[in-house]
Design a protein around this motif. Sequence first.
Motif, PDB file in Angstrom:
ATOM      1  N   ILE A 261      29.670  33.819  30.985  1.00 20.48           N
ATOM      2  CA  ILE A 261      29.126  32.813  31.909  1.00 20.48           C
ATOM      3  C   ILE A 261      29.321  33.193  33.372  1.00 20.48           C
ATOM      4  N   GLY A 262      29.786  34.422  33.619  1.00 20.03           N
ATOM      5  CA  GLY A 262      29.844  34.928  34.984  1.00 20.03           C
ATOM      6  C   GLY A 262      31.048  34.500  35.797  1.00 20.03           C
ATOM      7  N   VAL A 263      32.079  33.946  35.135  1.00 26.56           N
ATOM      8  CA  VAL A 263      33.278  33.510  35.860  1.00 26.56           C
ATOM      9  C   VAL A 263      34.233  34.671  36.095  1.00 26.56           C
ATOM     10  N   LEU A 264      34.391  35.534  35.117  1.00 22.88           N
ATOM     11  CA  LEU A 264      35.305  36.671  35.234  1.00 22.88           C
ATOM     12  C   LEU A 264      34.590  37.790  35.990  1.00 22.88           C
ATOM     13  N   GLN A 265      35.001  38.016  37.226  1.00 27.41           N
ATOM     14  CA  GLN A 265      34.298  38.935  38.114  1.00 27.41           C
ATOM     15  C   GLN A 265      34.935  40.323  38.128  1.00 27.41           C
ATOM     16  N   HIS A 266      34.085  41.334  38.100  1.00 28.82           N
ATOM     17  CA  HIS A 266      34.543  42.724  38.078  1.00 28.82           C
ATOM     18  C   HIS A 266      35.401  43.060  39.288  1.00 28.82           C
ATOM     19  N   ALA A 267      34.966  42.699  40.478  1.00 32.88           N
ATOM     20  CA  ALA A 267      35.625  43.158  41.705  1.00 32.88           C
ATOM     21  C   ALA A 267      37.069  42.688  41.792  1.00 32.88           C
ATOM     22  N   SER A 268      37.309  41.413  41.535  1.00 33.94           N
ATOM     23  CA  SER A 268      38.666  40.877  41.699  1.00 33.94           C
ATOM     24  C   SER A 268      39.630  41.462  40.673  1.00 33.94           C
ATOM     25  N   VAL A 269      39.183  41.596  39.420  1.00 33.54           N
ATOM     26  CA  VAL A 269      40.054  42.170  38.385  1.00 33.54           C
ATOM     27  C   VAL A 269      40.299  43.654  38.664  1.00 33.54           C
ATOM     28  N   ALA A 270      39.248  44.374  39.045  1.00 31.98           N
ATOM     29  CA  ALA A 270      39.378  45.809  39.334  1.00 31.98           C
ATOM     30  C   ALA A 270      40.339  46.051  40.492  1.00 31.98           C
ATOM     31  N   ARG A 297      48.101  38.878  47.578  1.00 26.39           N
ATOM     32  CA  ARG A 297      47.532  40.192  47.835  1.00 26.39           C
ATOM     33  C   ARG A 297      47.376  40.973  46.532  1.00 26.39           C
ATOM     34  N   PRO A 298      46.325  41.778  46.423  1.00 24.93           N
ATOM     35  CA  PRO A 298      46.064  42.509  45.173  1.00 24.93           C
ATOM     36  C   PRO A 298      47.261  43.338  44.716  1.00 24.93           C
ATOM     37  N   GLY A 299      47.537  43.262  43.437  1.00 25.64           N
ATOM     38  CA  GLY A 299      48.625  44.021  42.836  1.00 25.64           C
ATOM     39  C   GLY A 299      49.913  43.246  42.707  1.00 25.64           C
ATOM     40  N   ARG A 300      50.108  42.239  43.578  1.00 24.32           N
ATOM     41  CA  ARG A 300      51.368  41.501  43.569  1.00 24.32           C
ATOM     42  C   ARG A 300      51.536  40.652  42.310  1.00 24.32           C
ATOM     43  N   SER A 301      50.464  40.019  41.861  1.00 31.38           N
ATOM     44  CA  SER A 301      50.559  39.169  40.670  1.00 31.38           C
ATOM     45  C   SER A 301      50.879  39.997  39.429  1.00 31.38           C
ATOM     46  N   LEU A 302      50.308  41.180  39.335  1.00 27.35           N
ATOM     47  CA  LEU A 302      50.587  42.056  38.202  1.00 27.35           C
ATOM     48  C   LEU A 302      52.031  42.539  38.246  1.00 27.35           C
ATOM     49  N   GLU A 303      52.534  42.811  39.442  1.00 34.12           N
ATOM     50  CA  GLU A 303      53.937  43.189  39.574  1.00 34.12           C
ATOM     51  C   GLU A 303      54.849  42.042  39.140  1.00 34.12           C
TER      52      GLU A 303
END
Length: 520
Positions: A261-270, A297-303
Amino acid sequence: MGTTDTARTTRRNAEAEAGGFADLVSSPFRIDRDRIAASPYFARLSGVTQVVSTGGSGLLHNRLTHSLKVAQVARAIAERLGADGEASAVVGKLGGCDPDVAEAAALGHDLGHPPFGHLGEQVLDRIARRRYGLSDGFEGNAQTFRIVTTTEVGGPTPEGLNLTTATRAALLKYPWLRLHRPEPHPATMDEPPRGAAEGEEAGTGSAKFSAYVTELDDVHQARAPFSDLVEPWQQTVEASVMDLADDIAYAIHDLQDFHRIGVLQHASVATELGRWLAEPGAFAALSDETLREVHGRPGRSLESLRRRLHAKDAWIADDAVFAGAVARVQHQLVDGLLASPFDGSVEAEQAMATFSAGWTARLADGVIITPSPTTRSGHVTLRQPQWHEVQVLKFVHRQFVLQRPDFALHQRGQAALLTSLVDALDSWLGDRDEADRLPRKLHDLVALASNEYGRLVRESPELLVGATGERIEGADAVRGLARGRAVVDFVASLTDAQAATMLEAITGRGGQPWSDSFVL
């Protein structure tokens, strides 16, 4: 049938079989599966939210389609364990693993989910504890066990589905009560089992549990054949299979839904995954305080995820394996599925099917049986690489779907709807002039709960404590508990649409004097 098998089928008896249920097979475990599939509680799952309401589009999983896929995975895992000689020998010593039992438990594991899924679960729990003083509140797993043992009337006996001992035990994903049993309670362990630790609100007991005080006898009966085989706080092998299958299905299929349905966006996950993979050492060097300050900021949540895994699951967490899991998810999800927007084409549908089949096979291949697992895991678990991959897949769903502000707005409206519906039903129950015109189902649930709490007063008064731990005494207080449990049971048995339609009708906003969306 041997002694162990006989114990596992206890609860099925000649009188019950003569009750008129049109069972089509002779295997008691197949009968369990068929009874669950024939239950109206199972049918209603097609109208209950998995993550967001489907709106009738058919594009998103609901609780029914999710349960069917969990059952598919659970049966496959059980059959693999049975076909592996070494694993089968271990399983036999732990009480066995029948594919029909694993499948039945998987089909039934979400029967207790209320309207609007986990959001509804949280709302009804707060209402049950704060408004009605029910110390064990509401929990979807406990509600499932209550349905199959008590409130469902589609079996050959007046209460419950008359399932075998093995299947009832397999539905006990968290085989303890919120506060009382077993003793000592798993929450007091140095390293509590998953779900046994206290929830977000201090003093409320375990965050997850699989039975209320009203079903304590059923818990004892279901667990009795396994008392010398697994610890009181451990799942049976079949429950562990169901639990793992649920995790696998959840990790894969919800991502598909939101890509569709277009909610999960490539750019933000990538960006999130790619930034962390580019310099994991730099993220690891950040202090916890700095990480919290710049969490967006990108990467912080995964950390933050990496650190949580070490804090909670040090028995399996490994930095190198975690990095490998992130890389695999980036390659197959980001560079694969999400690289092209879903447009409904044959190519897009094939990409979706390939993603689902590949990940399901990958995770199922990682299933292992462990004779002496950590308290944080069941006997059936995943190898280290696949375990980390499930955590990363679930992270993507949580971070890029569940944390969206528009999703939060949607859920706040659903929470208000359920709260208003409980208020309206409670007011109706208190109106003596309208007592004869209550929905028949609600009337019957009040009578059932009144009998249950009356029995507890006579036989186990120590279990009747309020939400803050005080002893419940006096006829009015006990009637209040029964009334609360009945209202919560009633609301939890509705679909999303039924809850909305009933609120419209009961508040005068509906245009029709009756509705065919539920039976009054």
